[in-house]
Every structure is written in C-alpha cells, then in structure tokens.
Design an enzyme around this catalytic site. Structure first.
Site, mmCIF file in Angstrom:
data_model
loop_
_atom_site.group_PDB
_atom_site.id
_atom_site.type_symbol
_atom_site.label_atom_id
_atom_site.label_comp_id
_atom_site.label_asym_id
_atom_site.label_seq_id
_atom_site.Cartn_x
_atom_site.Cartn_y
_atom_site.Cartn_z
ATOM 1 N N GLY A 123 8.595 2.097 3.137
ATOM 2 C CA GLY A 123 9.466 2.175 4.302
ATOM 3 C C GLY A 123 10.479 1.058 4.393
ATOM 4 N NE ARG A 124 8.039 -3.827 6.332
ATOM 5 C CZ ARG A 124 7.682 -4.945 6.909
ATOM 6 N NH1 ARG A 124 8.598 -5.743 7.380
ATOM 7 N NH2 ARG A 124 6.417 -5.254 7.027
ATOM 8 C CG ASP A 156 14.704 -2.371 11.298
ATOM 9 O OD1 ASP A 156 13.768 -2.590 10.495
ATOM 10 O OD2 ASP A 156 15.021 -3.162 12.203
ATOM 11 N N GLY A 157 13.639 -0.667 8.206
ATOM 12 C CA GLY A 157 13.602 -1.098 6.811
ATOM 13 C C GLY A 157 13.860 -2.575 6.601
ATOM 14 N NE ARG A 214 6.343 -6.403 -1.937
ATOM 15 C CZ ARG A 214 5.555 -5.611 -1.201
ATOM 16 N NH1 ARG A 214 4.634 -6.157 -0.417
ATOM 17 N NH2 ARG A 214 5.667 -4.304 -1.259
ATOM 18 N NE ARG A 221 2.622 0.373 -2.677
ATOM 19 C CZ ARG A 221 2.548 -0.679 -1.868
ATOM 20 N NH1 ARG A 221 1.533 -0.786 -1.031
ATOM 21 N NH2 ARG A 221 3.473 -1.604 -1.889
ATOM 22 C CG ASP A 292 -0.905 2.489 3.028
ATOM 23 O OD1 ASP A 292 -1.964 2.675 3.647
ATOM 24 O OD2 ASP A 292 0.042 1.830 3.488
ATOM 25 C CG ASN A 293 -1.470 -1.848 2.757
ATOM 26 O OD1 ASN A 293 -0.352 -1.432 2.474
ATOM 27 N ND2 ASN A 293 -1.829 -2.105 3.998
ATOM 28 C CG ASP A 302 1.608 -3.916 0.695
ATOM 29 O OD1 ASP A 302 2.744 -4.233 0.308
ATOM 30 O OD2 ASP A 302 1.143 -2.780 0.538
#
Length: 552
Positions: A123-124, A156-157, A214, A221, A292-293, A302
C-alpha cells in the site's frame, strides 16, 4: 554520517559503481504475471502478482537524513560517495527515476490478528527493481512511503519521519545483533507534511514526511501465496508460479528435489522457527505478526509498532492495537510463528503442491527447530553448556516480580562468578552465594525487600553451583556470555530521541545511536550511559515510547 573524504578512503580499495551504473536484473516482473491495468487507481487486482507503478514525488525538496555505508558498499556495490550527490536523495526519496529500474507494487493478502483480510498488497511500498552486485548477489530495492499504489486502500501511500526513523534503525540494528532481517539503505526526508492520527482518537496532526529505502534479496511474503490460493480458479496457478520463482532464485539447492515443494515448505518453516528463537533471545517483540508481514526467506520484515523489552513481562507488546487480546505479545510469538507457517502450508496444499501428510510433516519441523534453537540460545545467555529449564523459568519469575530490565539482566549475568576474589571456589569455602553483583542490582533497578533479596540469592546459589559443576573457567564463560548478551539495543526512548532530532532537521542523534548499535556486544566504555539505561521518568509515559500504534 561519515564525511565524503572518509567514505572515499574506506571504499577506495574496492571497485564500486555510481547510481547510474547500478546493474538491474528485474526477475520478478520479467518472470511473473503482472497487472494489465496501468492506471494507479485503488482496486482489486486479479490474475497478477504485481502492478507497475511509479513513485509519486512529494511536494517538498527531498534531503538525505542518513544512510548505511555498509549496505551501500558491501551489499549493493554502490560507492558511498554517491550519497553526497543531490541525485541520491532524489532517487531514494521517490522524486527521480533510476536508470534500469522497473517500479512495481506487489499484490498479496494475509491474516491480520488471526482474521482473513483478503487483498492487502504494497500500500505504500514500491519496489524499484533488483540489483545484481559485483559478486552476482541479488538485492531488491524498495521505497517505503513513496506514494499511492493500487493497494493503498484508504491511505495515501506516504510515511512519516517518526515511523521511518524507527524502521531504518531497527533494520540495521537487528543485523548487527545477528538477527535475520531486511536492511535499510537510506532515510530521506521528503520536505512535506503528512497527516496522521497516531492513536486513532480523532486527534490527527501533520508530521514530517520521509521515505526509507529497504533492501532484501526478496520481499515475497507468506501472503503472496495466500491471496491467489484463497481466490482459486485461474488465480490458483499463481501459487505454483510464485513457489517456482522463489525456489529458483532463493532456494536453488531445492530445484532438483523430488518433492521440492515439501522441502521448500520445510525450509521456510525451519528458517521461521530460527528467526523467532532469535527474537525471544534478544527480547524483541514484532508487534504485528500478520501473515502478510512474514518473509518467505525467514527475515524480520516490516518494522512498525515493534519494541525491545525494558522491564521483563511475558505479555509485553508495544502495539496498542493488540492491548486487549495481546495476540502478538512476547510470550505468544513462538506459537504465532507456527500458526503462520500452517497458513502458508494451507496455501500450498490448496494449490495441490503437496499432500496433507506432507504438509504436516514439514510444519512439524517448526517445533523441533524452535526448541533446539531457543534452548541453545538461552543456555548461551546464561553461560551454560546445557540448557536448564528450571533455572531459566525461575529467573524469568524473578525478573517479572522485580521489574528487572531484560537486556541489562542477561548482560549482568556475565558479572557473576563461580569463584571468589582469591581464586578459590565458594564451594571450597563453604559459601554458595555472595548475593547480587552491582551489575545485577542496576539491572533490577529497584530497592529489594529482604524477601526479594533472599529470592535472588537462592537463585544465584543454584546458578553458581551449576556454573561450578560445569567447570568452565569464569573468564572464558564471561567472554562467551558477552558475545550473546547485547549491552545495547534500540530502546523505545532512544528511538524517540532520534525521531525528535530528525523531525527538527538534526540527524546527530540517529547517527550517534547507530554508531553505538553497530557494536551491540562490545562494552564501549566511552559510550553515553543513556544508551544502556532505562528511560528517564520524563520519557517513560511519552507517546512513541511506552505506547505505539500501526499509524505510520
């Protein structure tokens, strides 16, 4: 941050490249199916593992806050002098393209706090591409906070300086602790403001924006497999395609296995168990162990509302979102790691890549591995040659009752000796304990009642007798303990100092903190005592120190 001259001197013996010379080999977008829709609109994406999307430049002027010289030179083969160029901040702040990059956001799903959440995705986070360094090693570059993607949902990312400082520091600090982790190349201030509601209580405010670059071999994932498996139909084939891709590029030794998917699941499970044992050993709580992490490579990924324990508490979690159920508390991390591996196994099973019994056998490796790894790490932390469960359990009880600091208590155990000052053993003198050492008293950090003093002395008697029975020379044992019990970890209040400095445009605090954290196991007698101390009273109850949220 090192000066340009220092960077040039440190890197002159290695042939390195410039920004423009970075060698991209974007296997993920080349070998896997992508989204046919090219518009950057928030939507459900099917039949695809990613959507191509470019970073959106922020309104302000990007400026470099800090960067990792080691990631720059040793991982990417990029000359650290490049960090002094204006283009460096522009590229890694999401404001300028990098030749050879093919930006995209990954599509995946996941279980959040135990509940299936459907499509989530980056998402961001926007991956620029994959770099092949001079040794042929593959490193994915990913910008976090560089703007909206099709997976941004209602966000908003963007990212704020507060969360970005924490992510940068943790990514590098965990590496120096020896914990498998994604890395961080750079932290760039975007020069604009981002609206955030830290505690979701209606008190939103504008905070300085930032972007972290990163770095990892891959950001695939568990949820990358889960989403297509949950959708079924034509999407189901994506599970096998993803597995084949990950095995080819990151588990190459399994490609010729007769049951490669079983072997793949087992190795992911083993890596995850080893990772969790590391977390438990250093007192780290991830805070948001959603599927998802979870990295398919067994890396910590994350860094959101994470924390290193100060006062010992098995139910510690820094994430206010988890305060009620404490699903992801310190005590529960081993069980959650297993649960997440089962969810991955279910996805592979749904795609007919392995049978139920095979999946169970692979997942069973988790418990065996975790127990072995954890026992070994805890024995080493106590300076023992073999794990003593009763001794560890009783120590934890003492630490909880007397609010002992996790990191400092284990570090202080190295000060306990099985012999007296004249070299004769306490046992030979008819003495089994000499009480708490000064280091242990500091770690406990409170005045003990007579009963509590006696409780510690009883435990120390058992501990010293165990040390004496094993017969390991004190000096040898103490050196080994110092090598596994860090003196320095990124405590919450230290991170807050770094955040406040960076928000004010002063990177001094984050750079000084990183200088200490690069040598966490060394005594560093010249380091400021604050780096190994509990938070002062004025910081103890400050937002961002004792309480965190997923807002970033």
């Amino acid at each position: 941050m090192p000066s340009t001259q220092e960077l040039a001197t440190s890197s002159q013996h290695i042939t390195m490249c410039s920004l423009e010379e970075l060698k991209f080999d974007n296997s993920f977008v080349r070998e896997l199916p992508g989204d046919a829709e090219k518009s950057n609109t928030i939507r459900q994406v099917r039949g695809s593992l990613y959507s191509r999307v470019n970073p959106t430049p922020a309104a302000g002027e990007p400026s470099l806050v800090t960067f990792s010289e080691e990631v720059c030179s040793q991982l990417l083969g990029l000359d650290p002098v490049e960090a002094s160029r204006p283009e460096f901040a522009l590229v890694f702040g999401g404001a300028a393209p990098l030749p050879g990059s093919e930006p995209y956001a990954q599509c995946y799903g996941g279980h959040q706090f135990g509940n299936w959440a459907g499509q989530l995705g980056d998402g961001r986070a926007i991956t620029l591409g994959e770099i092949l360094n001079q040794q042929g090693n593959r490193w994915e570059l990913q910008l976090k906070g560089a703007g909206q993607t099709p997976y941004s949902r209602r966000a908003d990312g963007r990212a704020v300086m507060r969360s970005s400082v924490r992510e940068f520091v943790a990514s590098e600090a965990m590496h120096y602790l020896g914990v498998p982790t994604t890395r961080a190349l750079s932290l760039v201030g975007t020069g604009d403001k981002v609206l955030r509601d830290l505690f979701y209580d209606g008190n939103a405010k504008f905070e300085p924006g930032a972007v972290v670059c990163r770095v990892a071999p891959s950001f695939v994932r568990f949820g990358t497999f889960q989403l297509p498996a949950s959708r079924g139909g034509d999407d189901m084939k994506l599970v096998k395609m993803t597995a084949d891709y990950v095995i080819k590029h990151h588990y190459g030794h399994l490609e010729n296995e007769s049951q490669k998917y079983v072997a793949f699941l087992k190795e992911v499970t083993v890596r995850t168990a080893k990772l969790v044992s590391w977390w438990q050993a250093v007192g780290f709580v991830h805070g948001v162990l959603n599927t998802d992490n979870m990295s398919i490579l067994g890396l910590t990924v994350d860094y959101g509302p994470y924390g290193f324990m100060d006062k010992f508490d098995l139910m510690y979690t820094p994430n206010m979102t988890d305060f009620q159920g404490r699903r992801y508390a310190y005590r529960n991390q081993p069980e959650i790691g297993l649960w997440n591996c089962v969810m991955l196994a279910n996805a592979l099973y749904a795609a007919d890549l392995l049978g139920q019994e095979e999946a169970q056998e692979a997942v069973d490796a988790y418990g065996q591995t975790l127990q072995t790894e954890y026992n070994g790490r805890m024995a080493a932390k106590l300076g023992l040659l073999s794990y003593d469960r009763d001794l560890v359990v009783e120590l934890f009880k003492l630490m909880y009752e007397d609010e002992a600091d996790f990191t400092n208590t284990f570090r202080a155990l190295g000060s306990v000796t099985s012999t007296s000052s004249d070299g004769t053993s306490h046992k030979d003198q008819g003495v089994t304990t000499s009480g708490l050492t000064p280091q242990l008293r500091t770690a406990v950090n409170k005045i003990l009642t007579a009963d509590r003093e006696q409780a510690w002395e009883r435990w120390l008697t058992q501990y010293r007798n165990k040390l004496k029975a094993e017969g390991r020379p004190d000096q040898e044992r103490q050196a080994a303990q110092d090598a596994v019990n860090p003196k320095f970890v990124p405590r919450q209040h230290l991170l807050q100092y770094a955040v406040e400095g960076a928000e004010a445009g002063d990177p001094t605090e984050i750079n000084q903190l990183m200088k200490v954290l690069r040598r966490p196991y060394d005594e560093q007698p010249g380091a400021d005592p604050k780096y190994s101390a509990l938070p002062p009273p004025e910081m103890a109850d400050k937002p961002g120190v004792c309480v965190l949220s997923c807002s970033s």
